[in-house]
Design a protein around this motif. Structure first.
Motif, PDB file in Angstrom:
ATOM      1  N   LEU A  97       0.855  -1.181   0.000  1.00 18.46           N
ATOM      2  CA  LEU A  97       0.000   0.000   0.000  1.00 18.46           C
ATOM      3  C   LEU A  97       0.892   1.232   0.000  1.00 18.46           C
ATOM      4  O   LEU A  97       1.610   1.487   0.969  1.00 18.46           O
ATOM      5  CB  LEU A  97      -0.910  -0.004   1.235  1.00 18.46           C
ATOM      6  CG  LEU A  97      -1.940   1.112   1.338  1.00 18.46           C
ATOM      7  CD1 LEU A  97      -2.971   1.001   0.215  1.00 18.46           C
ATOM      8  CD2 LEU A  97      -2.642   1.069   2.686  1.00 18.46           C
ATOM      9  N   ASN A  98       0.881   1.970  -1.090  1.00 17.59           N
ATOM     10  CA  ASN A  98       1.714   3.173  -1.224  1.00 17.59           C
ATOM     11  C   ASN A  98       3.188   2.888  -0.961  1.00 17.59           C
ATOM     12  O   ASN A  98       3.891   3.687  -0.339  1.00 17.59           O
ATOM     13  CB  ASN A  98       1.237   4.274  -0.276  1.00 17.59           C
ATOM     14  CG  ASN A  98      -0.150   4.765  -0.618  1.00 17.59           C
ATOM     15  OD1 ASN A  98      -0.615   4.619  -1.744  1.00 17.59           O
ATOM     16  ND2 ASN A  98      -0.829   5.336   0.356  1.00 17.59           N
ATOM     17  N   GLY A  99       3.649   1.728  -1.391  1.00 15.87           N
ATOM     18  CA  GLY A  99       5.058   1.393  -1.239  1.00 15.87           C
ATOM     19  C   GLY A  99       5.419   0.725   0.067  1.00 15.87           C
ATOM     20  O   GLY A  99       6.560   0.293   0.249  1.00 15.87           O
ATOM     21  N   PHE A 100       4.470   0.620   1.010  1.00 13.84           N
ATOM     22  CA  PHE A 100       4.724  -0.025   2.296  1.00 13.84           C
ATOM     23  C   PHE A 100       4.268  -1.477   2.256  1.00 13.84           C
ATOM     24  O   PHE A 100       3.212  -1.788   1.706  1.00 13.84           O
ATOM     25  CB  PHE A 100       3.990   0.696   3.429  1.00 13.84           C
ATOM     26  CG  PHE A 100       4.580   2.028   3.796  1.00 13.84           C
ATOM     27  CD1 PHE A 100       5.502   2.137   4.828  1.00 13.84           C
ATOM     28  CD2 PHE A 100       4.206   3.178   3.114  1.00 13.84           C
ATOM     29  CE1 PHE A 100       6.043   3.368   5.171  1.00 13.84           C
ATOM     30  CE2 PHE A 100       4.739   4.414   3.448  1.00 13.84           C
ATOM     31  CZ  PHE A 100       5.661   4.506   4.478  1.00 13.84           C
ATOM     32  N   ARG A 101       5.040  -2.342   2.889  1.00 13.33           N
ATOM     33  CA  ARG A 101       4.721  -3.768   2.952  1.00 13.33           C
ATOM     34  C   ARG A 101       3.826  -4.055   4.169  1.00 13.33           C
ATOM     35  O   ARG A 101       4.105  -3.623   5.276  1.00 13.33           O
ATOM     36  CB  ARG A 101       6.012  -4.580   3.038  1.00 13.33           C
ATOM     37  CG  ARG A 101       5.889  -5.989   3.626  1.00 13.33           C
ATOM     38  CD  ARG A 101       5.103  -6.930   2.738  1.00 13.33           C
ATOM     39  NE  ARG A 101       4.888  -8.201   3.419  1.00 13.33           N
ATOM     40  CZ  ARG A 101       5.565  -9.315   3.138  1.00 13.33           C
ATOM     41  NH1 ARG A 101       6.492  -9.310   2.207  1.00 13.33           N
ATOM     42  NH2 ARG A 101       5.315 -10.436   3.781  1.00 13.33           N
ATOM     43  N   TYR A 102       2.738  -4.802   3.944  1.00 14.86           N
ATOM     44  CA  TYR A 102       1.832  -5.238   5.009  1.00 14.86           C
ATOM     45  C   TYR A 102       1.491  -6.710   4.792  1.00 14.86           C
ATOM     46  O   TYR A 102       1.793  -7.285   3.745  1.00 14.86           O
ATOM     47  CB  TYR A 102       0.530  -4.425   4.996  1.00 14.86           C
ATOM     48  CG  TYR A 102       0.696  -2.946   5.242  1.00 14.86           C
ATOM     49  CD1 TYR A 102       0.692  -2.421   6.529  1.00 14.86           C
ATOM     50  CD2 TYR A 102       0.858  -2.058   4.173  1.00 14.86           C
ATOM     51  CE1 TYR A 102       0.839  -1.058   6.756  1.00 14.86           C
ATOM     52  CE2 TYR A 102       1.012  -0.696   4.390  1.00 14.86           C
ATOM     53  CZ  TYR A 102       1.002  -0.199   5.679  1.00 14.86           C
ATOM     54  OH  TYR A 102       1.151   1.157   5.896  1.00 14.86           O
ATOM     55  N   ASP A 103       0.828  -7.300   5.786  1.00 14.57           N
ATOM     56  CA  ASP A 103       0.194  -8.605   5.628  1.00 14.57           C
ATOM     57  C   ASP A 103      -1.309  -8.395   5.540  1.00 14.57           C
ATOM     58  O   ASP A 103      -1.894  -7.695   6.380  1.00 14.57           O
ATOM     59  CB  ASP A 103       0.493  -9.522   6.823  1.00 14.57           C
ATOM     60  CG  ASP A 103       1.841 -10.207   6.706  1.00 14.57           C
ATOM     61  OD1 ASP A 103       2.454 -10.119   5.631  1.00 14.57           O
ATOM     62  OD2 ASP A 103       2.283 -10.823   7.695  1.00 14.57           O
ATOM     63  N   LEU A 104      -1.932  -8.987   4.545  1.00 18.46           N
ATOM     64  CA  LEU A 104      -3.385  -8.990   4.438  1.00 18.46           C
ATOM     65  C   LEU A 104      -3.885 -10.296   5.033  1.00 18.46           C
ATOM     66  O   LEU A 104      -3.500 -11.376   4.590  1.00 18.46           O
ATOM     67  CB  LEU A 104      -3.815  -8.871   2.975  1.00 18.46           C
ATOM     68  CG  LEU A 104      -5.314  -9.016   2.690  1.00 18.46           C
ATOM     69  CD1 LEU A 104      -6.119  -7.963   3.433  1.00 18.46           C
ATOM     70  CD2 LEU A 104      -5.577  -8.927   1.183  1.00 18.46           C
ATOM     71  N   VAL A 105      -4.717 -10.202   6.066  1.00 18.45           N
ATOM     72  CA  VAL A 105      -5.216 -11.376   6.776  1.00 18.45           C
ATOM     73  C   VAL A 105      -6.729 -11.450   6.603  1.00 18.45           C
ATOM     74  O   VAL A 105      -7.443 -10.489   6.909  1.00 18.45           O
ATOM     75  CB  VAL A 105      -4.868 -11.315   8.276  1.00 18.45           C
ATOM     76  CG1 VAL A 105      -5.341 -12.585   8.985  1.00 18.45           C
ATOM     77  CG2 VAL A 105      -3.369 -11.128   8.472  1.00 18.45           C
TER      78      VAL A 105
END
Length: 213
Positions: A97-105
């Motif tokens: 999201l906008n270049g940031f890494r996340y985990d989608l759970v």
């Protein structure tokens, strides 16, 4: 008047219950990798929040989708690092999201999608809270405000000593109580025993969840 005053407290209790239910499956995932090398960067924007009135929660994932349908949608949209945890009733994958890494759970009940969580990185280093977690939290807040509007229950980003340890509710910074969904942004802190030193290490993270009504 009394009921109006009680509403924020009742909403807070509901939110903390949801966060508590998520704690085991969300907060404890990936701690072994939290302090290792950064995961590979994704090359495409892969996550969007579903708009109010739309059926989508995240991307094209909708309330009531079966686990099979969710897995098919994630693969078709080329999400990466897709994992299925049947005993915990979740499916997770990497998201950007906008270049940031996340985990989608994605969490299921009776094989039907109930809610989705976008979780930031976890870390314990001295500089992690200010240099990594706060920018990730800010990025989430900006996107949520853009999607759901500025009208919400909100507070400033908490100082690290304001975040209660091992409280699944953490500090709830933003809540959107919308007609068709509940949207929450929170910061959390928790302790995990290090397997090598047998010492408790304090980790922090941020997350946003969307639960359709």
């Amino acid at each position: 008047m009394i009921l109006d005053n009680m509403a924020p407290k009742l909403n807070g209790i509901i939110v903390k219950r949801i966060l508590g239910a998520l704690a085991a499956s969300v907060l404890l995932h990936g701690l072994a990798q939290a302090d290792g090398p950064s995961p590979p960067k994704l090359t495409a924007e892969s996550v969007t929040f579903g708009a109010t009135g739309a059926t989508a929660i995240f991307a094209d994932l909708s309330k009531g989708d079966s686990r099979k349908i969710v897995l098919e949608k994630l693969k078709r949209a080329k999400f990466r690092e897709i994992e299925e945890e049947k005993q915990r009733g979740i499916v997770r994958c990497a998201a950007k999201l906008n270049g940031f890494r996340y985990d989608l759970v994605c969490r299921f009940e009776d094989d039907r999608l109930k809610l989705c969580v976008l979780e930031g990185r976890k870390g314990w280093q001295f500089s992690f809270y200010d240099e990594i977690l706060e920018p990730q939290w800010t990025n989430l807040r900006q996107r949520l405000v853009k999607t759901y509007g500025a009208k919400r229950n909100t507070r400033a980003f908490p100082k690290i000593d304001e975040v209660p340890l091992n409280d699944p509710g953490g500090v709830i910074t933003d809540t959107w109580e919308l007609e068709d969904r509940l949207v929450v942004l929170a910061v959390q802190a928790f302790e995990i025993k290090d397997c090598c030193t047998n010492r408790l290490i304090e980790y922090t993270t941020c997350l946003a969840f969307v639960q359709p009504k």
